[in-house]
Structures are given as C-alpha cells and as structure tokens.
Motif scaffolding. Structure first.
Motif, PDB file in Angstrom:
ATOM      1  N   THR A 263       0.820  -1.205   0.000  1.00  0.00           N
ATOM      2  CA  THR A 263       0.000   0.000   0.000  1.00  0.00           C
ATOM      3  C   THR A 263       0.853   1.253   0.000  1.00  0.00           C
ATOM      4  O   THR A 263       0.637   2.185  -0.764  1.00  0.00           O
ATOM      5  CB  THR A 263      -0.930   0.006   1.223  1.00  0.00           C
ATOM      6  OG1 THR A 263      -1.821  -1.097   1.126  1.00  0.00           O
ATOM      7  CG2 THR A 263      -1.733   1.294   1.293  1.00  0.00           C
ATOM      8  N   PHE A 264       1.854   1.278   0.850  1.00  0.00           N
ATOM      9  CA  PHE A 264       2.672   2.485   0.952  1.00  0.00           C
ATOM     10  C   PHE A 264       3.600   2.637  -0.234  1.00  0.00           C
ATOM     11  O   PHE A 264       3.871   3.740  -0.675  1.00  0.00           O
ATOM     12  CB  PHE A 264       3.458   2.493   2.262  1.00  0.00           C
ATOM     13  CG  PHE A 264       2.594   2.815   3.431  1.00  0.00           C
ATOM     14  CD1 PHE A 264       2.080   4.089   3.597  1.00  0.00           C
ATOM     15  CD2 PHE A 264       2.248   1.847   4.355  1.00  0.00           C
ATOM     16  CE1 PHE A 264       1.264   4.405   4.675  1.00  0.00           C
ATOM     17  CE2 PHE A 264       1.433   2.147   5.428  1.00  0.00           C
ATOM     18  CZ  PHE A 264       0.932   3.421   5.593  1.00  0.00           C
ATOM     19  N   LEU A 265       4.062   1.514  -0.790  1.00  0.00           N
ATOM     20  CA  LEU A 265       4.900   1.623  -1.981  1.00  0.00           C
ATOM     21  C   LEU A 265       4.107   2.182  -3.145  1.00  0.00           C
ATOM     22  O   LEU A 265       4.632   2.887  -4.001  1.00  0.00           O
ATOM     23  CB  LEU A 265       5.475   0.250  -2.353  1.00  0.00           C
ATOM     24  CG  LEU A 265       6.664  -0.212  -1.500  1.00  0.00           C
ATOM     25  CD1 LEU A 265       7.018  -1.644  -1.849  1.00  0.00           C
ATOM     26  CD2 LEU A 265       7.870   0.699  -1.695  1.00  0.00           C
ATOM     27  N   THR A 266       2.808   1.865  -3.169  1.00  0.00           N
ATOM     28  CA  THR A 266       1.960   2.412  -4.220  1.00  0.00           C
ATOM     29  C   THR A 266       2.055   3.921  -4.271  1.00  0.00           C
ATOM     30  O   THR A 266       2.056   4.540  -5.329  1.00  0.00           O
ATOM     31  CB  THR A 266       0.492   1.986  -3.978  1.00  0.00           C
ATOM     32  OG1 THR A 266       0.420   0.573  -4.076  1.00  0.00           O
ATOM     33  CG2 THR A 266      -0.431   2.617  -4.992  1.00  0.00           C
ATOM     34  N   ASN A 267       2.129   4.535  -3.091  1.00  0.00           N
ATOM     35  CA  ASN A 267       2.118   5.988  -3.032  1.00  0.00           C
ATOM     36  C   ASN A 267       3.424   6.594  -2.565  1.00  0.00           C
ATOM     37  O   ASN A 267       3.513   7.794  -2.359  1.00  0.00           O
ATOM     38  CB  ASN A 267       1.004   6.464  -2.092  1.00  0.00           C
ATOM     39  CG  ASN A 267      -0.251   6.807  -2.883  1.00  0.00           C
ATOM     40  OD1 ASN A 267      -0.149   7.296  -3.994  1.00  0.00           O
ATOM     41  ND2 ASN A 267      -1.391   6.517  -2.319  1.00  0.00           N
ATOM     42  N   ALA A 268       4.447   5.763  -2.386  1.00  0.00           N
ATOM     43  CA  ALA A 268       5.695   6.297  -1.863  1.00  0.00           C
ATOM     44  C   ALA A 268       6.248   7.395  -2.745  1.00  0.00           C
ATOM     45  O   ALA A 268       6.884   8.335  -2.287  1.00  0.00           O
ATOM     46  CB  ALA A 268       6.710   5.171  -1.719  1.00  0.00           C
ATOM     47  N   LYS A 269       5.994   7.246  -4.067  1.00  0.00           N
ATOM     48  CA  LYS A 269       6.526   8.234  -4.996  1.00  0.00           C
ATOM     49  C   LYS A 269       5.474   9.255  -5.428  1.00  0.00           C
ATOM     50  O   LYS A 269       5.743  10.094  -6.270  1.00  0.00           O
ATOM     51  CB  LYS A 269       7.077   7.518  -6.229  1.00  0.00           C
ATOM     52  CG  LYS A 269       8.241   6.573  -5.925  1.00  0.00           C
ATOM     53  CD  LYS A 269       8.715   5.886  -7.204  1.00  0.00           C
ATOM     54  CE  LYS A 269       9.864   4.934  -6.941  1.00  0.00           C
ATOM     55  NZ  LYS A 269      10.304   4.233  -8.177  1.00  0.00           N
ATOM     56  N   ALA A 270       4.285   9.130  -4.871  1.00  0.00           N
ATOM     57  CA  ALA A 270       3.215  10.031  -5.299  1.00  0.00           C
ATOM     58  C   ALA A 270       3.513  11.457  -4.868  1.00  0.00           C
ATOM     59  O   ALA A 270       4.201  11.708  -3.888  1.00  0.00           O
ATOM     60  CB  ALA A 270       1.873   9.586  -4.706  1.00  0.00           C
ATOM     61  N   GLY A 271       2.986  12.411  -5.655  1.00  0.00           N
ATOM     62  CA  GLY A 271       3.185  13.810  -5.318  1.00  0.00           C
ATOM     63  C   GLY A 271       2.503  14.146  -3.999  1.00  0.00           C
ATOM     64  O   GLY A 271       1.599  13.457  -3.546  1.00  0.00           O
ATOM     65  N   THR A 272       2.962  15.192  -3.372  1.00  0.00           N
ATOM     66  CA  THR A 272       2.364  15.636  -2.120  1.00  0.00           C
ATOM     67  C   THR A 272       1.100  16.416  -2.426  1.00  0.00           C
ATOM     68  O   THR A 272       1.160  17.504  -2.978  1.00  0.00           O
ATOM     69  CB  THR A 272       3.357  16.502  -1.337  1.00  0.00           C
ATOM     70  OG1 THR A 272       4.539  15.745  -1.093  1.00  0.00           O
ATOM     71  CG2 THR A 272       2.758  16.932  -0.011  1.00  0.00           C
ATOM     72  N   LEU A 273      -0.036  15.851  -2.093  1.00  0.00           N
ATOM     73  CA  LEU A 273      -1.319  16.497  -2.362  1.00  0.00           C
ATOM     74  C   LEU A 273      -2.143  16.443  -1.095  1.00  0.00           C
ATOM     75  O   LEU A 273      -2.392  15.371  -0.552  1.00  0.00           O
ATOM     76  CB  LEU A 273      -2.043  15.807  -3.515  1.00  0.00           C
ATOM     77  CG  LEU A 273      -3.273  16.532  -4.094  1.00  0.00           C
ATOM     78  CD1 LEU A 273      -3.556  16.040  -5.506  1.00  0.00           C
ATOM     79  CD2 LEU A 273      -4.512  16.333  -3.233  1.00  0.00           C
ATOM     80  N   ARG A 274      -2.576  17.603  -0.634  1.00  0.00           N
ATOM     81  CA  ARG A 274      -3.454  17.691   0.522  1.00  0.00           C
ATOM     82  C   ARG A 274      -4.881  17.844   0.014  1.00  0.00           C
ATOM     83  O   ARG A 274      -5.257  18.899  -0.495  1.00  0.00           O
ATOM     84  CB  ARG A 274      -3.082  18.914   1.365  1.00  0.00           C
ATOM     85  CG  ARG A 274      -3.959  19.063   2.616  1.00  0.00           C
ATOM     86  CD  ARG A 274      -4.321  20.509   2.876  1.00  0.00           C
ATOM     87  NE  ARG A 274      -5.134  21.086   1.811  1.00  0.00           N
ATOM     88  CZ  ARG A 274      -5.640  22.316   1.851  1.00  0.00           C
ATOM     89  NH1 ARG A 274      -5.389  23.094   2.865  1.00  0.00           N
ATOM     90  NH2 ARG A 274      -6.366  22.776   0.846  1.00  0.00           N
ATOM     91  N   PRO A 275      -5.680  16.806   0.103  1.00  0.00           N
ATOM     92  CA  PRO A 275      -7.056  16.932  -0.391  1.00  0.00           C
ATOM     93  C   PRO A 275      -7.798  18.023   0.375  1.00  0.00           C
ATOM     94  O   PRO A 275      -7.783  18.024   1.613  1.00  0.00           O
ATOM     95  CB  PRO A 275      -7.665  15.560  -0.106  1.00  0.00           C
ATOM     96  CG  PRO A 275      -6.501  14.634   0.039  1.00  0.00           C
ATOM     97  CD  PRO A 275      -5.406  15.462   0.632  1.00  0.00           C
ATOM     98  N   PRO A 276      -8.435  18.952  -0.308  1.00  0.00           N
ATOM     99  CA  PRO A 276      -9.265  19.936   0.404  1.00  0.00           C
ATOM    100  C   PRO A 276     -10.345  19.260   1.242  1.00  0.00           C
ATOM    101  O   PRO A 276     -10.685  19.713   2.324  1.00  0.00           O
ATOM    102  CB  PRO A 276      -9.859  20.779  -0.722  1.00  0.00           C
ATOM    103  CG  PRO A 276      -8.893  20.618  -1.859  1.00  0.00           C
ATOM    104  CD  PRO A 276      -8.394  19.210  -1.751  1.00  0.00           C
ATOM    105  N   SER A 277     -10.890  18.177   0.708  1.00  0.00           N
ATOM    106  CA  SER A 277     -11.829  17.342   1.444  1.00  0.00           C
ATOM    107  C   SER A 277     -11.564  15.906   1.020  1.00  0.00           C
ATOM    108  O   SER A 277     -11.265  15.636  -0.151  1.00  0.00           O
ATOM    109  CB  SER A 277     -13.277  17.744   1.144  1.00  0.00           C
ATOM    110  OG  SER A 277     -14.176  17.164   2.064  1.00  0.00           O
TER     111      SER A 277
END
Length: 861
Positions: free
Chosen positions: A21-35
């Motif tokens: 699960t974490f490897l899936t997003n380890a390289k994902a951009g930093t995005l703070r969902p507004p909601s």
C-alpha cells in the motif's frame, strides 16, 4: 461462508499488505485533499472529511450539510477519537498518515503503543458494473502493537440518521435488519417521498441507510441516542441495548445513531482487524421520462438483504482486487504524468463516479446519469459529461456508452425539435426533458455548437476504442443532422453560450471553432468507418479547409485569440486534444507549441487562467490543455500548478473545478463529475487505453428504447398556458390564510405568474420583488376520476402549496421552467368536486424570483 468480524493476520502478512500500500504511493506527489472522500457512491450517498486530520472536524455530505460518522478506540482502558470532532472531551489519537487511492482512503493513527488504521474502501472496479453500481463502502479497522507489548483494544463507530434525510427535522424510523449471518440496522424517513425532490442542494430522503457487519460474538450493533451509546463504550467498553421502539419510530429529534463496536482483544504479535458495511438502498434511483428506474444492482430482483449478503461474501476478495487495481492504476498514472498527476488522479477517481448513478433500463442494461453538482443540479448535461468522459472512455465500451444512450434516446425522440444537440435531460434525479435555457420550447440560451460538437467527438472516441462505428449507426440520423449544423454554423460561431457559460455569451469563439473543426473531422472518420467514402471525403476536406482558415484568422502573433474579432486576447484551446487522440491531424503541431509557449507566460501561482478576461480557471480544462504538446515537461508544469491550488485553497470542499489562480480560492463547482477529465492524458497512450478498455466484463448491448412519456392533461392551467387572477399579499397574513373561509378581501388581485422579469422560464403577469408572497385562489373541480393529479409548478425559490388548508406540496431551491410535482397523499385527498381553495407561500433570498401553479393529470403508459 461469511467470515467473522475479527480476523487475525500474521505480522508478516500485515507488513506485506501495508508495504504494498505504501509503496503504491511512496513516490506520489504531495497532495493535501481539500476534502477527503470517505463514502463516495453516488450524489446522495457521498460523505467527506473536510480537514487534514479525520478528528479535526465532523464529516459532511458533499453539499456541506452535517452527516456525522464517528469512531472511537479504547486502548488499555483509555478512549480516543479517530473520526469526528465529538465527543470533544475525548482526546484524538494522533494521526500519522493519510493516503487517498483510487478505491481506498487510508488513515493511520499511532499512540499508546498501537498503530491503528482506518480504511474506507468503495469497490469502484471499472470492469464490472455490478460492483461499480453497488452503493457500498467498507470501513476496516486494523490494529498492531508498535512496542512489542500486549494492548487491549476495542473500536467503536456510529452513523447519524442525517444520512437518510434532506432536512434534520424529518422524522425517521430505525429498524433491525438482521439477515442470515449478518447483523444490521437501517434508518429511513417515515414519509418516503421516492424521487419527489430534485435540485442541487438536496439530499436523499427516501430509501434506507444500512450499517451491517458479520455476526460475531465480539462485535455489537445497536440503535440509540448518540450520548447513550458513546457513554456506554467510553465507560463500560460495551454498547447498551437498542432504545425503546417508541423512541426509534417517528423520531424527529436528530439525536439517534446506529452504533457498532468490536472488542479486538489483546493485540501483540498479530495484527487484528474488523470491518463493517455502510450501504444505501434507494429503492428507485432515477426518474427517466416519468418512469422510475431501479438502481443497476437491483435489476435482477435483489433487495437490500441480497446486497448486504453479497457485500459480506465479497469483502476479502474485493480487498485484494481493490489493492491490485490501485497499485496498477497508480503506476500507470505515474508513468503517464508523474507523481503529482498520480495523486491528482487518485483524488478525482471516486469523486467522478460518485457524481452520478448507474440504473437499469427496461432491458436490464446499465445507464449512467451524472449530476451537475454545485452548479444548477441538471442531470445528464452534455457539457458536463463531455469533460467527464475520459474516465468512462478509458475503461471500456460499457461505461462510455452508459451515459450517452439515455441522452441520445431523448435527442432522437419527437420531443427534441431543434437541429442541434440538447443540453440536458432535466434536474437530478428527474430526467424528464431539458430544463436549461429555452428547454424544449425555444433556442434561447442554448449551446448549439458546444453540445453538437461534444456528441460527434464522443461517438468518434467510442468508435476509436472499438475499431468500428456500430454504436454511431444507432443514432446516425442525429449525427448527420448535427454535422450539417456545424458545417453551416460552427466555424465562426454566433453569439452564444459554451460550456463555460459562467463567462457569458461570446461570438466568434475561437476555442468553440476548434471543437467544430475536430467534430467535423470526427464525423468524417465515422463516415469512413461506415464505408461512406463520399461523405467522408467531403467532411474531411471541409475540416482541413476550416483548420487552415482557423490558423490564419485566429492568429495573434505569438498566440491565438479568444475570438476571431478580438486582437490582443487569448484563451485555453483545450478542445484541440481530439486532433491527436482521434488521429485527425487537422492542425499543424506548431499551433499547440505556440499556444503552450504563450501559456507559460500567463500562468499564475495556482494555474493558467481560462482566458484573458478573468484570473479564474477550470481544473478539468487545464488538465486537457496540459496534454496539447505531449511534452512531459509542459504537462507536469501545468499539473503542478493544479496540485498547488489543491494544497493551498482555504475552501475545504470536495475538489472544485472552478477557482482563482492567484489566490487559490474556489469560485464554485464542488464534487462535480468533470474531474474525470484529468484522465484525458491516458487516452493518448493507445496500448494503455486498450488494456483497460478490453477488460470490460459487462459488455452492455441492446439498450431499451426511451420509455414512452405519460399522457398529460391540463386540469388547471398555469400562466404558461392561460394566466389566472389570484389574490395576493406580500405582508405576512395573520390566521389560517391557507384555509377555506379566510377573508382575503384586503389582499391585492393580480394576474399570474408572480415574479421579476428575466427569471428563467417565467411568464410575468404581476411584479413581485419582495422576500415573500402569499397567494390564494378558488377553483372549481369537475366530478371526474383522475389517474394521477400532480402540481404544475414553477418556483424560485422555496414554495409551499396548500389545498383546502392541507399541505399538498413543499419544495426548496429554484427551478428554471415549469414542471410536474407529486402531491402529498393528504393533499390529493383534500381535493373534492366543486369549489376548492389553492393557497401558496413562496420565499425568496437572492437572484431571480417567480411562482405560479396549476394542476395536471398524468396518465402513465
């Protein structure tokens, strides 16, 4: 066999699952969902957390109305909050991580020697509409020791009855719904006004919300007041029994919840988990040409019990399938556009599907009706499903056709009289015919070039995916007519609206001209696929000639204009995407390159403005524009500004697609399906497109014809047919003003309808421009039997209609045309042969205002 709620996993298995699960997003951009999406199934079953931390605030419906979900955890006798801001006296367990994936939202909490995860999983697996249409979200708790010590852990959850009402004061019934190996409770309104309300800021108040879990001696499920059940868990680590039946029936106090708890026991070497099911059975989902349609999952006779059993049976397999899909899709997104793009796509995915509903037609085939959330509440709007379409096109023919079929059946019917495509099918959830602009009556405020071009392009995209024009054959007469219209009217559009109607009317729209050119090229390609070489050659040459003219006439030096007649202007040319995706090759590459070079000069901190007139932009169109050069650096640059907006916006609403590029403030448009447009980049990669499209398991075909509309007989004309004289006052009356015998002799007398000029769909007989108006009229009713008497109402805004003193109709918000409204059973019963009194109150807050009323008899075939 249904598995027990509490499952023991080996530490190794748990570690592997979380590593993936974490490897899936380890390289994902930093995005703070507004909601943050928690429950994201359809426009009515859509619950979000508008904060960085799940404990910072309470959960809400996408409209912003409270829909409380609460979770607590007891660790070694101490209670902590893990979801919601209440009880405020209970401290929050520190949140250490949040991940939003296409089908899952995962929160991680750490403290007191325990790592606790909460996972919200909605099985939006696009290859199988059976699963995709299920109104089910799973909530899973997983606990593991982080200090090697043994800890006693229990978890708690409750859901408010707010989820099943439009307004908090509506009375509800709670009901035990145990079935088979499942324990369950449901809640729904007493009134059950199925499909009677329509509009934008509206929540469901029919059908039933369910909380369910596998039967297990370690878990409990009950219904009682929030205070009682929470205190039972906090103080005694148990749930009290259900409240008395008298308290759970006709409850309009908005104080009661369905509550769940599970004792996970001693947590040490093994990770322990439990889960529950959140589901909503709306009974009927959409009204299509006055026929109520079942949700797709119900097409073979399923009831709520069947849904819950299937959801429980499939839980484990869906965990694996959702994790695998998330991993693969995130990898493909990252490969296509980088880390920011993957994070953006993950946030958009469930929002897009949750802004519409899959229903079954008379042949059991899937149809998808999208809602124009937070704009005007229209259903199946062409210039909304056009930007939405990349998400549906990517995943195969069934999804791509599911939203086109109901729209085209209407366009092909005798009701649509114009030589261009419609705008919409009505106001959600009632798809009974166009309401925007002039509706079915006039060409006023229509979008003729916009909508006609949209459909031609979408049919060509389906043909490109399938390798044939078979789907277009079903509606060839309409496509021919629209191509002919664009041939005459599309290159240099007259003064009209386009999809960006908030910007107002515009003549000589250069981007709209691009749409025309690509649409004509798409039509030529469809002709070629059908073997009509003569028409293919004619339209292909026409598109090429138009493209050459466009390059010259739209040129403004180092960029291209907003309008042919406006030098020194510019705009995003997002409609150019189809030239390359569909292989039309009408415009030279230099067009996109020149535009992109200019766009980079115009960018603001949070994005590229839509055009030179304002600093606001559209998120979906920016993602389309980012693809034009197919240069990775260009794409990542524009997308990074979109992500910067999401990270910085002060507005904590589900992803907005209309915002200010200098301040990151949202202008409007929350939770809309158009965010499916972020996946346009994926359609450029044909192998990836084919990989996903080829997995279509449903393979829908042989859709039913549009239901025959009911026969409508006017019983009491409104002003759209024949104005009448009403008594009226704008001062609040004293006494029973709505009842027969009330003395209204001091009131004014005026011709219907009542309102202000310019209000859409109004027929002004008497000016009304105050906050409130009260109306009365005595009518004579013939002593005949009616099939189904309904109100014929136009209201802007909130209206109440009384018949002989009995409330017969109540509605809020506004509409833009006259429409049929069901009368309450009591209201119908109050009508009698001979003299009757109709009384109306209408309240206005802002904008246009209008009210008028009549009666019709509806005979359904």
């Amino acid at each position: 066999m249904i598995k027990v709620c509490v499952q023991y996993w080996s530490r190794l298995a748990f570690s592997i699952l979380f590593a993936l699960t974490f490897l899936t997003n380890a390289k994902a951009g930093t995005l703070r969902p507004p909601s943050v999406p928690l429950v994201a199934c359809d426009p009515y079953f859509s619950i979000w957390s508008p904060a960085d931390k799940l404990t910072d605030t309470d959960t809400t419906h996408w409209t912003g109305r409270p829909q409380h979900l609460t979770s607590l955890a007891r660790i070694d006798g101490k209670t902590f909050r893990v979801m919601g801001a209440a009880p405020a006296s209970v401290p929050a367990l520190p949140q250490s991580n949040l991940q939003v994936l296409p089908t899952r939202t995962i929160y991680i909490f750490e403290g007191q020697g325990i790592r606790l995860s909460l996972t919200f999983m909605t099985a939006d697996l696009p290859d199988d509409v059976d699963l995709l249409s299920r109104p089910v979200t799973y909530l899973t708790w997983q606990a593991e020791s982080t200090d090697g010590q043994e800890h006693k852990v229990s978890v708690y959850f409750d859901a408010s009855s707010e989820i099943a009402v439009n307004q908090p004061q509506q009375a509800v019934n709670f009901q035990n719904a145990d079935t088979g190996g499942i324990k369950a409770w449901s809640v729904g309104t007493v009134e059950q006004p199925v499909l009677q309300k329509k509009g934008d800021d509206v929540r469901i108040d029919w059908g039933y919300f369910y909380v369910a879990a596998p039967k297990d001696k370690r878990s409990e499920l009950t219904a009682n007041t929030a205070d009682i059940v929470r205190n039972g868990f906090i103080n005694d680590d148990r749930l009290p029994p259900p409240a008395d039946t008298s308290s759970l029936q006709h409850n309009n106090r908005n104080d009661s919840v369905i509550a769940f708890m599970a004792n996970l026991g001693a947590v040490k070497e093994k990770t322990v988990s439990c889960h529950l099911i959140l589901a909503y059975d709306d009974l009927y989902s959409i009204q299509y040409m006055k026929h109520n349609l079942r949700p797709y999952w119900r097409r073979n006779g399923w009831e709520a019990a069947d849904l819950l059993k299937a959801a429980a049976r499939d839980y484990s397999s869906l965990q694996e399938r959702c994790a695998a899909f998330d991993d693969e899709f995130m990898g493909d997104l990252r490969e296509a556009g980088g880390d920011d793009y993957a994070a953006l796509g993950a946030l958009a995915y469930r929002q897009c599907f949750a802004a519409g509903k899959f229903v079954a037609d008379a042949n059991g085939q899937p149809m998808f009706f999208c809602k124009e959330n937070h704009s005007n509440g229209c259903i199946s709007t062409s210039d909304v499903f056009y930007p939405m379409s990349p998400q549906f096109l990517l995943f195969g023919p069934t999804l791509a056709k599911s939203f086109i079929v109901p729209f085209m059946n209407y366009a092909a019917s005798d009701r649509w009289k114009f030589p261009f495509a419609p705008h919409d099918l009505g106001t959600y959830p009632q798809a009974n015919g166009q309401v925007y602009g002039g509706g079915e009556v006039s060409a006023t405020d229509q979008m003729p070039v916009e909508e006609s071009g949209n459909l031609l392009l979408l049919f060509c995209a389906v043909a490109e995916m399938e390798g044939n024009a078979g789907f277009a054959d079903l509606y060839w007469k309409q496509l021919q007519e629209w191509a002919s219209y664009l041939k005459k009217k599309g290159f240099d559009p007259e003064n009209q609206l386009c999809t960006d109607d908030f910007a107002g009317h515009l003549a000589h729209n250069v981007n709209l001209s691009v749409k025309t050119i690509c649409a004509l090229g798409a039509y030529a390609k469809l002709c070629e696929m059908r073997g009509d070489s003569v028409e293919a050659a004619e339209y292909s040459q026409l598109a090429r000639d138009f493209a050459q003219r466009w390059v010259k006439e739209a040129d403004d030096g180092d960029h291209f204009r907003l309008a042919f007649d406006r030098s020194g202007t510019w705009s995003q040319k997002y409609n150019l995407v189809w030239d390359r995706i569909l292989g039309l090759n009408l415009f030279p590459d230099e067009v996109a390159q020149k535009e992109m070079s200019y766009y980079k000069k115009m960018e603001n901190p949070y994005g590229l403005p839509l055009d030179y007139r304002q600093t606001y932009t559209k998120l979906d169109w920016t993602c389309w524009t980012a693809t034009l050069t197919q240069n990775r650096a260009d794409f990542e640059d524009l997308v990074s500004h979109v992500v910067a907006f999401l990270n910085a916006t002060p507005d904590r609403t589900p992803m907005s697609d209309w915002y200010q590029t200098k301040t990151a403030e949202r202008v409007g448009f929350d939770a809309r399906p158009v965010v499916g447009g972020v996946f346009i980049q994926m359609l450029y990669d044909k192998p990836v497109w084919q990989k996903y499209a080829s997995r279509d398991q449903t393979k829908a075909a042989n859709w039913a014809a549009m239901p025959e509309p009911p026969k409508v007989t006017v019983i009491l004309p409104a002003a759209d047919r024949q104005p009448a004289i009403w008594s009226y006052t704008t001062a609040r009356p004293i006494g029973n003003w709505m009842k027969p015998g009330f003395d209204d002799s001091s009131w004014g007398r005026g011709k219907s309808g009542f309102g202000t000029p310019g209000t859409p769909g109004s027929v002004i007989g008497t000016l009304w421009n105050t906050d409130d108006i009260w109306l009365r009229r005595e009518i004579d009713l013939s002593p005949v039997t009616y099939d189904d008497l309904e109100g014929w109402l136009h209201h802007d805004e909130d209206a109440e209609v009384y018949i002989n003193g009995v409330l017969a109709l109540k509605t809020s918000g506004f509409i833009v045309n006259y429409d049929a409204f069901p009368l309450t059973a009591a209201g119908k019963a109050a009508l009698k042969p001979g003299k009757n009194v109709i009384a109306i109150h209408c309240h206005q807050t802002t904008g246009g205002q209008y009210v008028d009323f009549g009666l019709i008899d509806v005979q359904t075939n």
